[in-house]
Design a protein around this motif. Sequence first.
Motif, PDB file in Angstrom:
ATOM      1  N   LEU A 150      -8.084  -8.356  -5.072  1.00 20.99           N
ATOM      2  CA  LEU A 150      -6.861  -8.975  -5.588  1.00 20.99           C
ATOM      3  C   LEU A 150      -6.567 -10.243  -4.781  1.00 20.99           C
ATOM      4  CD1 LEU A 150      -4.581  -8.898  -7.492  1.00 20.99           C
ATOM      5  CD2 LEU A 150      -3.519  -7.107  -6.203  1.00 20.99           C
ATOM      6  N   PHE A 153       4.060 -13.576  -7.842  1.00 21.90           N
ATOM      7  CA  PHE A 153       5.117 -12.917  -7.074  1.00 21.90           C
ATOM      8  C   PHE A 153       5.294 -13.597  -5.718  1.00 21.90           C
ATOM      9  CE2 PHE A 153       6.688  -9.425  -4.329  1.00 21.90           C
ATOM     10  CZ  PHE A 153       7.889  -9.225  -4.973  1.00 21.90           C
ATOM     11  N   LEU A 210      -6.000 -11.106  -0.755  1.00 25.22           N
ATOM     12  CA  LEU A 210      -4.898 -10.478  -0.022  1.00 25.22           C
ATOM     13  C   LEU A 210      -5.125  -8.970   0.041  1.00 25.22           C
ATOM     14  CD1 LEU A 210      -2.380 -11.069   1.441  1.00 25.22           C
ATOM     15  CD2 LEU A 210      -1.138 -11.154  -0.677  1.00 25.22           C
ATOM     16  N   PHE A 211      -5.479  -8.413  -1.097  1.00 20.13           N
ATOM     17  CA  PHE A 211      -5.898  -7.013  -1.128  1.00 20.13           C
ATOM     18  C   PHE A 211      -7.306  -7.010  -1.707  1.00 20.13           C
ATOM     19  CE2 PHE A 211      -1.320  -7.072  -1.934  1.00 20.13           C
ATOM     20  CZ  PHE A 211      -0.920  -6.472  -0.749  1.00 20.13           C
ATOM     21  N   SER A 212      -8.084  -6.013  -1.375  1.00 20.03           N
ATOM     22  CA  SER A 212      -9.475  -6.104  -1.798  1.00 20.03           C
ATOM     23  C   SER A 212      -9.527  -6.098  -3.325  1.00 20.03           C
ATOM     24  CB  SER A 212     -10.300  -4.968  -1.204  1.00 20.03           C
ATOM     25  OG  SER A 212     -10.016  -3.783  -1.868  1.00 20.03           O
ATOM     26  N   TRP A 236      -1.190  -3.035 -11.354  1.00 20.11           N
ATOM     27  CA  TRP A 236      -2.426  -3.013 -10.556  1.00 20.11           C
ATOM     28  C   TRP A 236      -2.996  -1.597 -10.529  1.00 20.11           C
ATOM     29  CZ3 TRP A 236      -6.424  -5.097  -8.339  1.00 20.11           C
ATOM     30  CH2 TRP A 236      -6.973  -4.589  -7.165  1.00 20.11           C
ATOM     31  N   HIS A 237      -2.098  -0.635 -10.394  1.00 17.75           N
ATOM     32  CA  HIS A 237      -2.511   0.756 -10.301  1.00 17.75           C
ATOM     33  C   HIS A 237      -3.196   1.222 -11.596  1.00 17.75           C
ATOM     34  CE1 HIS A 237      -2.556   4.916  -9.253  1.00 17.75           C
ATOM     35  NE2 HIS A 237      -1.577   5.251 -10.062  1.00 17.75           N
ATOM     36  N   TYR A 266       0.819  -1.206   0.000  1.00 21.11           N
ATOM     37  CA  TYR A 266       0.000   0.000   0.000  1.00 21.11           C
ATOM     38  C   TYR A 266       0.859   1.265   0.000  1.00 21.11           C
ATOM     39  CZ  TYR A 266      -4.415  -2.416   0.507  1.00 21.11           C
ATOM     40  OH  TYR A 266      -5.514  -3.185   0.269  1.00 21.11           O
ATOM     41  N   MET A 271       2.988   5.732  -5.841  1.00 20.08           N
ATOM     42  CA  MET A 271       2.700   5.768  -7.279  1.00 20.08           C
ATOM     43  C   MET A 271       1.529   6.682  -7.584  1.00 20.08           C
ATOM     44  SD  MET A 271       3.177   1.939  -8.644  1.00 20.08           S
ATOM     45  CE  MET A 271       4.768   1.148  -8.601  1.00 20.08           C
ATOM     46  N   THR A 289      -5.815 -10.381   5.250  1.00 20.51           N
ATOM     47  CA  THR A 289      -5.639  -8.984   5.626  1.00 20.51           C
ATOM     48  C   THR A 289      -6.955  -8.314   5.984  1.00 20.51           C
ATOM     49  OG1 THR A 289      -5.856  -8.318   3.347  1.00 20.51           O
ATOM     50  CG2 THR A 289      -3.648  -8.756   4.132  1.00 20.51           C
ATOM     51  N   ILE A 335       4.621  -4.756 -10.758  1.00 26.35           N
ATOM     52  CA  ILE A 335       3.319  -5.381 -10.483  1.00 26.35           C
ATOM     53  C   ILE A 335       2.373  -4.363  -9.872  1.00 26.35           C
ATOM     54  CG2 ILE A 335       2.170  -7.102  -9.056  1.00 26.35           C
ATOM     55  CD1 ILE A 335       4.632  -8.864  -9.399  1.00 26.35           C
ATOM     56  N   ILE A 336       2.888  -3.592  -8.917  1.00 25.07           N
ATOM     57  CA  ILE A 336       2.003  -2.622  -8.271  1.00 25.07           C
ATOM     58  C   ILE A 336       1.543  -1.573  -9.291  1.00 25.07           C
ATOM     59  CG2 ILE A 336       1.802  -0.923  -6.413  1.00 25.07           C
ATOM     60  CD1 ILE A 336       3.742  -2.504  -4.798  1.00 25.07           C
ATOM     61  N   TYR A 337       2.450  -1.216 -10.177  1.00 23.74           N
ATOM     62  CA  TYR A 337       2.056  -0.233 -11.193  1.00 23.74           C
ATOM     63  C   TYR A 337       0.988  -0.817 -12.118  1.00 23.74           C
ATOM     64  CZ  TYR A 337       2.414   3.453 -14.649  1.00 23.74           C
ATOM     65  OH  TYR A 337       2.125   4.482 -15.494  1.00 23.74           O
ATOM     66  N   LEU A 353      11.172  -3.079 -16.488  1.00 28.18           N
ATOM     67  CA  LEU A 353      11.053  -3.463 -15.086  1.00 28.18           C
ATOM     68  C   LEU A 353      10.723  -4.946 -14.964  1.00 28.18           C
ATOM     69  CD1 LEU A 353       9.117  -0.545 -13.346  1.00 28.18           C
ATOM     70  CD2 LEU A 353      11.484  -1.199 -13.036  1.00 28.18           C
ATOM     71  N   LEU A 400       0.071 -11.255  -8.577  1.00 20.36           N
ATOM     72  CA  LEU A 400       0.331 -11.260  -7.142  1.00 20.36           C
ATOM     73  C   LEU A 400       0.685 -12.671  -6.669  1.00 20.36           C
ATOM     74  CD1 LEU A 400       0.194  -9.662  -4.445  1.00 20.36           C
ATOM     75  CD2 LEU A 400      -2.071 -10.610  -4.195  1.00 20.36           C
ATOM     76  N   LEU A 410       8.472  -5.929  -8.198  1.00 18.52           N
ATOM     77  CA  LEU A 410       7.374  -5.502  -7.325  1.00 18.52           C
ATOM     78  C   LEU A 410       6.754  -4.172  -7.776  1.00 18.52           C
ATOM     79  CD1 LEU A 410       5.624  -5.958  -4.852  1.00 18.52           C
ATOM     80  CD2 LEU A 410       7.374  -4.903  -3.464  1.00 18.52           C
ATOM     81  N   PRO A 411       7.577  -3.128  -8.024  1.00 18.78           N
ATOM     82  CA  PRO A 411       6.935  -1.903  -8.514  1.00 18.78           C
ATOM     83  C   PRO A 411       6.210  -2.118  -9.843  1.00 18.78           C
ATOM     84  CG  PRO A 411       9.324  -1.691  -8.520  1.00 18.78           C
ATOM     85  CD  PRO A 411       9.003  -2.925  -7.759  1.00 18.78           C
ATOM     86  N   LEU A 453      -1.394 -13.039   5.003  1.00 21.42           N
ATOM     87  CA  LEU A 453      -2.265 -13.705   4.026  1.00 21.42           C
ATOM     88  C   LEU A 453      -3.713 -13.259   4.171  1.00 21.42           C
ATOM     89  CD1 LEU A 453      -0.718 -17.276   4.103  1.00 21.42           C
ATOM     90  CD2 LEU A 453      -0.438 -15.509   2.381  1.00 21.42           C
TER      91      LEU A 453
END
Lengths: 501, 124, 486
Positions: free
Chosen positions: C68, C135, C64-66, C184-185, A410, A416, A482, C180-182, C213, C132, C177-178, A480
């Motif tokens: 995702l 990774f 893991l993330f809402s 996702w972003h 996060y 970003m 969250t 992947i996050i990018y 990357l 994710l 990692l960046p 895992l």
Amino acid sequence: MALAQHLPALQVILPLISAPLAILFRRAGPAFLIVTAAAWLSFAIAIALFLQVDASGLISYPMGNWQPPWGIEYRLDRLNSFMLVLVSGMAAIVLPYARGSIEREIPHESHYMFYAMLGLCLTGLLGIVITGDAFNLFVFLEVSSLSTYVLIAMGRDRRALTAAYQYLIMGSIGATFIVIGIGFLYLMTGTLNLADMVPRVAVIESSRPGLAALAFISVGVSLKVALFPLHQWLPNAYTYAPSSVSAFLAATATKVALYALIRFYFTVFGDNFVFGKLPLPEFMLILSLFAMLFANAIAIFQDNLKRLFAYSSVGQIGYITLGLSFDSVHGVGASIMHLFNHGVAKGAIFLLIGGAVARMTTRQAAPPAPTFERIAGLSKAMPLTCFGVVLGGLSLIGVPGTAGFVSKWYLVLAAMEKGQWWLVGAILVSSLLAVAYVWRFVEAAYFRAPPAGRETGKEAPFALLIPGWLLILATLWFGLDTSFTAGAALDAAQQLVHSGN
Amino acid sequence: MLAHFTNVITVFLMVAGLFIITARGNLIKKLVGLSLFQTSVYLLYITPGKLIGGTAPILSPAYTVYSNPLPHVLILTAIVVGVSTLALGLALTVRIREAYGSIEEDEILALDHSVEDDEARESH
Amino acid sequence: MDSLILASLVLPVFGAAGILLAGRWPNLRESVTIVTAVATFACVVQLVEPVLAGSQPGVRLFELFSGLPVAFRVEPLGMIFALVASGLWIVSSIYSIGYMRGNGEHDQTRFYVCFALSIAAALGIAFSANLLTLFLFYEILTLITYPLVTHSRTEKAKRGGRVYLAILMGTSMLFLLPAIIYTWHVAGTTDFRVGGILPATLTPGALTALLALYMFGIGKAALMPFHRWLPAAMVAPTPVSALLHAVAVVKAGVFSVVKVVAYVFGAGVLAGQTGWLIAVAAFTILAASIVALRADNFKRRLAYSTVSQLSYIVLAAVVLTPLSTVGAALHIVSHALGKITLFFTAGAIYTAAHQTEISQFDGIGRRMPWTMTAFTIGSLSIIGIPPFVGFVSKWYILSGALSAGMLQVAAVFLLSTLLNAAYLLPIVHRAFFREPVHDDHHGEHGEAPPFMVIAVCLTAAGTLAVALFPDVLVGLAQRIVSGGGV
């Protein structure tokens, strides 16, 4: 039913009463039972309150039925109900551990004092979190601080005394700064109730006393937070305190101070003012970067494991303040998550190291410092301890599958969103620094031969191993699942960020 | 004019206290500085709450001008906190004197460093 | 079907637990390993038929993330990788028994436990349904192979482990990692989808940066200049080098590359953007081959050969034609079979003759005929000579490059084939046609332990068998480009 209404008061009062009771008994056994029972009860209460806030939103509790804003109000929202769970949960885990660990660290006749102080410290921390009154916050801050000084001074190394003294001076300056700031706010608004203050502060915040109040509170809280460069008290305090105290403080004390910072910035002054109109975000960003990069780099070169992880704490606090400076839901959410995730992981590491130290301690001498020399080849003797520390370290690095990864995700996402790619780089570089210090431990514990004459061959005592491993498992669990951490933190951030003002 | 005057004193005490804390190496003197610093806060709170000629807040038509009681009460608490901090600080100083035989910061630091050097030598 | 996916992931983990429990009884422990390996392979094999028929079974675990989740979906490419990893696990378990006992290695229980967990992580990568999940298992694979790389606990192992970890963790954290996050972003998803998931609004500059990357972030693909971990990892015991650093770990790298190119970017988005990447991959192919040519240490030569062969797959993937993509998928299999054979021979020679340098191999083929015959077959397959499987995959890649009109790519392939021959065939020549040196102070030796010989012969036979019966694999590979029902 009646009791359920008074949970917010009981949350603080139970540990508060436990302390004098422990003193009255003057014996270790009953003192331990009383304070532990109080800690577990307050953990249960914290969970109940968390669920209640989750279900029905804000809880406001007028202390002694004096209605706010005249009386003291206990006020619970998503943020502080989450913090209560962290603080009381850590106490509930650390206390049973302490029973085993202080045996070798503190003379038996003062054990009851130790429990009483831990009870008071818990009271103070919970009070800071739950109260909705500015001056009450200061009083609880001092309750927790004074008891912390005593706890640190109980370490057997004489340097614990100087560490405690140093912290006393710095901490008192910090607390006095906070009370000066609160005084200005009170003079300008005529109220001490934080919620009541909000609309009134909005009017005066740009005035000179308003700014002075913000400045005093910022510096004072930053001292307690150990925000770089106001962190000098922290490494010694964590290094020489008894193991259980190091773990408890690392997991909760700075975290609660950070909570106070969030409360003042986002609720009282409002982030639109603090981060929107003042140059504070840039300032905070730079300090956070210094913390992340410098403190983590310093950590790599420490010889004493406890000191290493203390510096790592300073670095990790940098992540948290960095997230705050973004002033976005993801950024602040990441910070709140990291408060929790880092607290759990670092608490676990200190508990496990304490277990190893306890095994190396003989009754006569002071506990040896856990230097790299002494822990060389430790994995043979204490495989579970070492593996636990490695797993905790992975969470500090932010490897996926551990809690640290979630907050890092996060945080990077928030950077970003701001379009700050160089910050993304800085965050990731600093997590590589964490790889370096964690791997120093790995190489020492797994690759080097044990020093001659170390009488080991045995795992750390189970009473010390189990609490540490409970927290390690929690770290993996929250890496895992969250829904609890990220859910609560993002909700809280939603409530805090751009909430008006 | 009076308010101004008290503010000057407040600030003077504050700065003097902080200066003593940083500039003096003697642990007792540092505590003296800390006390001065905390005392300045008492003034900061109380002086604006005090009206000249005001009384304690008594509910009676005879008294119309009275001082705000709240700052006084707050500072009562702060004084308690200050006293306990001082007591704890002095107690620590006594223990430090027992452990190090000195209450001068630089001497204590020197002793600590020599211990660290010993530890480092021991381990190598 | 879901249970099969989960079973193939969980079985190795249970196997690892079983190995740990059986640690005191070596025979039981090794039986547990082999039984687990066979059972895992059986689970994976049962997934082939539905995937071949075009379905893509999947499982979603927790979020893991809402929005995702950690999720698995078996698509043809992952199927191929899973088949390779789990199938060769059986063979290398047999081989490990011979190697570990033959060399009297310490901490064998830990070795087998980490080995089983590595396979679980590799299968997790193979079946991952989004970036994710990929990774997550990618990092787990790095960490769980670290104890294997540093198995010997010597100073050299420690240094090798440092390089291994620094490069793999460094690249994945700093770049992958960046990325992947990018993703996702900007895309709001990290699922693998045919045709890619990136929005069309991305500027070419951002696209190129993101591609870089990803490509350098997937350090396991050993694209130069991030290839040095692979030779460093050669301090590991040979079964580790064979299965992990010729098959599971490196294939996880190139597999991720192919997946990212095909399912995150998509050929349409990338068209005309990959020139620089082709150049980097081509350079890696040639440069690594030349280094391999000069290496006297047998495992080092094989390691650099692996670096070069991995870039074949990267290159094939970014040529972006259907034929070359099929070729990339097939080369994952063919290189795995060929290179594992070569590494197995390295271990066999080390165990039997205690030799590690190629210059000491004179006449060794006369003493170890089975091993060296297998080596010859493996080499021929790597070089790409029919009727071995290496020929099949190279054929597809070359056709793909030619169909796209990339003559320079074809030229790189031909040149590198010559280099392959130049660094592999001299070993064959030395082993069979030179007189053995008789002042050998290690004394006389014969063939390696039977477990090892069996394993070597099995994989060598595999290179031939797959080439003769390629239907299933080619069918799967063609499903990648023809697209199954997603």
